[in-house]
Design a protein around this motif. Structure first.
Motif, PDB file in Angstrom:
ATOM      1  N   HIS A  53       0.840  -1.185   0.000  1.00 34.05           N
ATOM      2  CA  HIS A  53       0.000   0.000   0.000  1.00 34.05           C
ATOM      3  C   HIS A  53       0.880   1.242   0.000  1.00 34.05           C
ATOM      4  CE1 HIS A  53      -3.607  -2.344   0.602  1.00 34.05           C
ATOM      5  NE2 HIS A  53      -2.947  -3.052   1.511  1.00 34.05           N
ATOM      6  N   ARG A  54       0.532   2.194  -0.850  1.00 31.16           N
ATOM      7  CA  ARG A  54       1.279   3.440  -0.948  1.00 31.16           C
ATOM      8  C   ARG A  54       0.311   4.605  -0.870  1.00 31.16           C
ATOM      9  NH1 ARG A  54       5.090   2.156  -6.169  1.00 31.16           N
ATOM     10  NH2 ARG A  54       6.054   0.288  -5.330  1.00 31.16           N
ATOM     11  N   GLU A  55       0.791   5.670  -0.285  1.00 34.43           N
ATOM     12  CA  GLU A  55      -0.005   6.885  -0.242  1.00 34.43           C
ATOM     13  C   GLU A  55       0.702   7.948  -1.065  1.00 34.43           C
ATOM     14  OE1 GLU A  55      -1.124   8.216   3.607  1.00 34.43           O
ATOM     15  OE2 GLU A  55      -1.669   6.199   4.280  1.00 34.43           O
ATOM     16  N   PHE A  56      -0.040   8.621  -1.908  1.00 37.38           N
ATOM     17  CA  PHE A  56       0.510   9.665  -2.749  1.00 37.38           C
ATOM     18  C   PHE A  56      -0.023  11.005  -2.259  1.00 37.38           C
ATOM     19  CE2 PHE A  56       0.351   5.890  -5.447  1.00 37.38           C
ATOM     20  CZ  PHE A  56       1.673   5.842  -5.880  1.00 37.38           C
ATOM     21  N   GLU A  57       0.877  11.948  -2.196  1.00 36.39           N
ATOM     22  CA  GLU A  57       0.475  13.296  -1.810  1.00 36.39           C
ATOM     23  C   GLU A  57       0.591  14.184  -3.031  1.00 36.39           C
ATOM     24  OE1 GLU A  57       2.561  14.644   1.626  1.00 36.39           O
ATOM     25  OE2 GLU A  57       2.258  12.754   2.671  1.00 36.39           O
ATOM     26  N   PHE A  58      -0.462  14.863  -3.368  1.00 32.25           N
ATOM     27  CA  PHE A  58      -0.479  15.735  -4.533  1.00 32.25           C
ATOM     28  C   PHE A  58      -0.575  17.185  -4.086  1.00 32.25           C
ATOM     29  CE2 PHE A  58      -2.340  11.768  -6.194  1.00 32.25           C
ATOM     30  CZ  PHE A  58      -1.435  11.532  -7.216  1.00 32.25           C
ATOM     31  N   CYS A  59       0.142  18.009  -4.782  1.00 23.36           N
ATOM     32  CA  CYS A  59       0.039  19.454  -4.592  1.00 23.36           C
ATOM     33  C   CYS A  59      -0.758  20.017  -5.763  1.00 23.36           C
ATOM     34  CB  CYS A  59       1.422  20.091  -4.551  1.00 23.36           C
ATOM     35  SG  CYS A  59       2.406  19.522  -3.166  1.00 23.36           S
ATOM     36  N   PRO A  60      -1.394  21.155  -5.598  1.00 25.10           N
ATOM     37  CA  PRO A  60      -2.152  21.736  -6.713  1.00 25.10           C
ATOM     38  C   PRO A  60      -1.292  22.071  -7.931  1.00 25.10           C
ATOM     39  CG  PRO A  60      -2.753  22.787  -4.651  1.00 25.10           C
ATOM     40  CD  PRO A  60      -1.597  21.880  -4.348  1.00 25.10           C
ATOM     41  N   SER A  61       0.012  22.229  -7.749  1.00 27.77           N
ATOM     42  CA  SER A  61       0.877  22.566  -8.881  1.00 27.77           C
ATOM     43  C   SER A  61       1.471  21.334  -9.569  1.00 27.77           C
ATOM     44  CB  SER A  61       2.002  23.481  -8.409  1.00 27.77           C
ATOM     45  OG  SER A  61       2.798  22.795  -7.457  1.00 27.77           O
ATOM     46  N   ASP A  62       1.153  20.133  -9.123  1.00 31.28           N
ATOM     47  CA  ASP A  62       1.686  18.913  -9.737  1.00 31.28           C
ATOM     48  C   ASP A  62       1.096  18.715 -11.129  1.00 31.28           C
ATOM     49  OD1 ASP A  62       3.208  18.349  -7.550  1.00 31.28           O
ATOM     50  OD2 ASP A  62       1.811  16.882  -6.707  1.00 31.28           O
ATOM     51  N   LEU A  63       1.920  18.198 -12.043  1.00 31.32           N
ATOM     52  CA  LEU A  63       1.470  17.897 -13.396  1.00 31.32           C
ATOM     53  C   LEU A  63       0.965  16.458 -13.443  1.00 31.32           C
ATOM     54  CD1 LEU A  63       4.346  19.528 -15.429  1.00 31.32           C
ATOM     55  CD2 LEU A  63       2.096  20.472 -14.930  1.00 31.32           C
ATOM     56  N   VAL A  64      -0.072  16.242 -14.202  1.00 28.43           N
ATOM     57  CA  VAL A  64      -0.678  14.920 -14.311  1.00 28.43           C
ATOM     58  C   VAL A  64      -0.784  14.555 -15.781  1.00 28.43           C
ATOM     59  CG1 VAL A  64      -2.718  13.530 -13.830  1.00 28.43           C
ATOM     60  CG2 VAL A  64      -2.004  15.272 -12.200  1.00 28.43           C
ATOM     61  N   LEU A  65      -0.367  13.332 -16.142  1.00 23.15           N
ATOM     62  CA  LEU A  65      -0.489  12.851 -17.515  1.00 23.15           C
ATOM     63  C   LEU A  65      -1.950  12.513 -17.783  1.00 23.15           C
ATOM     64  CD1 LEU A  65       0.948  11.944 -20.121  1.00 23.15           C
ATOM     65  CD2 LEU A  65       1.125   9.679 -19.107  1.00 23.15           C
ATOM     66  N   GLN A  66      -2.538  13.165 -18.763  1.00 28.34           N
ATOM     67  CA  GLN A  66      -3.956  12.963 -19.042  1.00 28.34           C
ATOM     68  C   GLN A  66      -4.199  12.012 -20.197  1.00 28.34           C
ATOM     69  OE1 GLN A  66      -5.715  16.787 -19.639  1.00 28.34           O
ATOM     70  NE2 GLN A  66      -5.596  17.336 -17.486  1.00 28.34           N
ATOM     71  N   LYS A  67      -3.198  11.750 -21.027  1.00 23.01           N
ATOM     72  CA  LYS A  67      -3.397  10.903 -22.187  1.00 23.01           C
ATOM     73  C   LYS A  67      -2.275   9.871 -22.242  1.00 23.01           C
ATOM     74  CE  LYS A  67      -4.833  12.843 -25.984  1.00 23.01           C
ATOM     75  NZ  LYS A  67      -4.867  13.590 -27.245  1.00 23.01           N
ATOM     76  N   VAL A  68      -2.612   8.612 -22.496  1.00 20.02           N
ATOM     77  CA  VAL A  68      -1.615   7.562 -22.624  1.00 20.02           C
ATOM     78  C   VAL A  68      -1.137   7.563 -24.068  1.00 20.02           C
ATOM     79  CG1 VAL A  68      -1.175   5.092 -22.456  1.00 20.02           C
ATOM     80  CG2 VAL A  68      -2.679   6.203 -20.810  1.00 20.02           C
TER      81      VAL A  68
END
Length: 75
Positions: A53-68
């Motif tokens: 189990h892992r927990e991820f912490e996201f900040c509002p400025s983090d970039l997210v890949l939206q398309k594979v």
């Protein structure tokens, strides 16, 4: 009808035997279904025991890949 004529059973006796056979098929089907569900639960428990189990912490400025992106096999 041919089977009924060849076996020389009375019609009521033959119908009773067929009914008992159908009930036996239903029992076997339920037993197989129960075994299948138990097997799936055991496999899920075994798989889930190895998952970390892992927990991820996201900040509002983090970039997210939206398309594979599709990767070419010879690249």
């Amino acid at each position: 009808m041919r089977i009924l004529a060849e076996s020389k059973f009375e019609e009521a006796k033959w119908a009773k035997q067929r009914y008992e056979q159908l009930n036996l098929i239903d029992k076997k089907r339920l037993t197989a279904l129960c075994h299948g569900q138990c097997y799936q639960q055991r496999m899920a428990r075994g798989f889930n025991a190895r998952v970390r189990h892992r927990e991820f912490e996201f900040c509002p400025s983090d970039l997210v890949l939206q398309k594979v992106l599709h990767i070419a096999p010879d690249s």
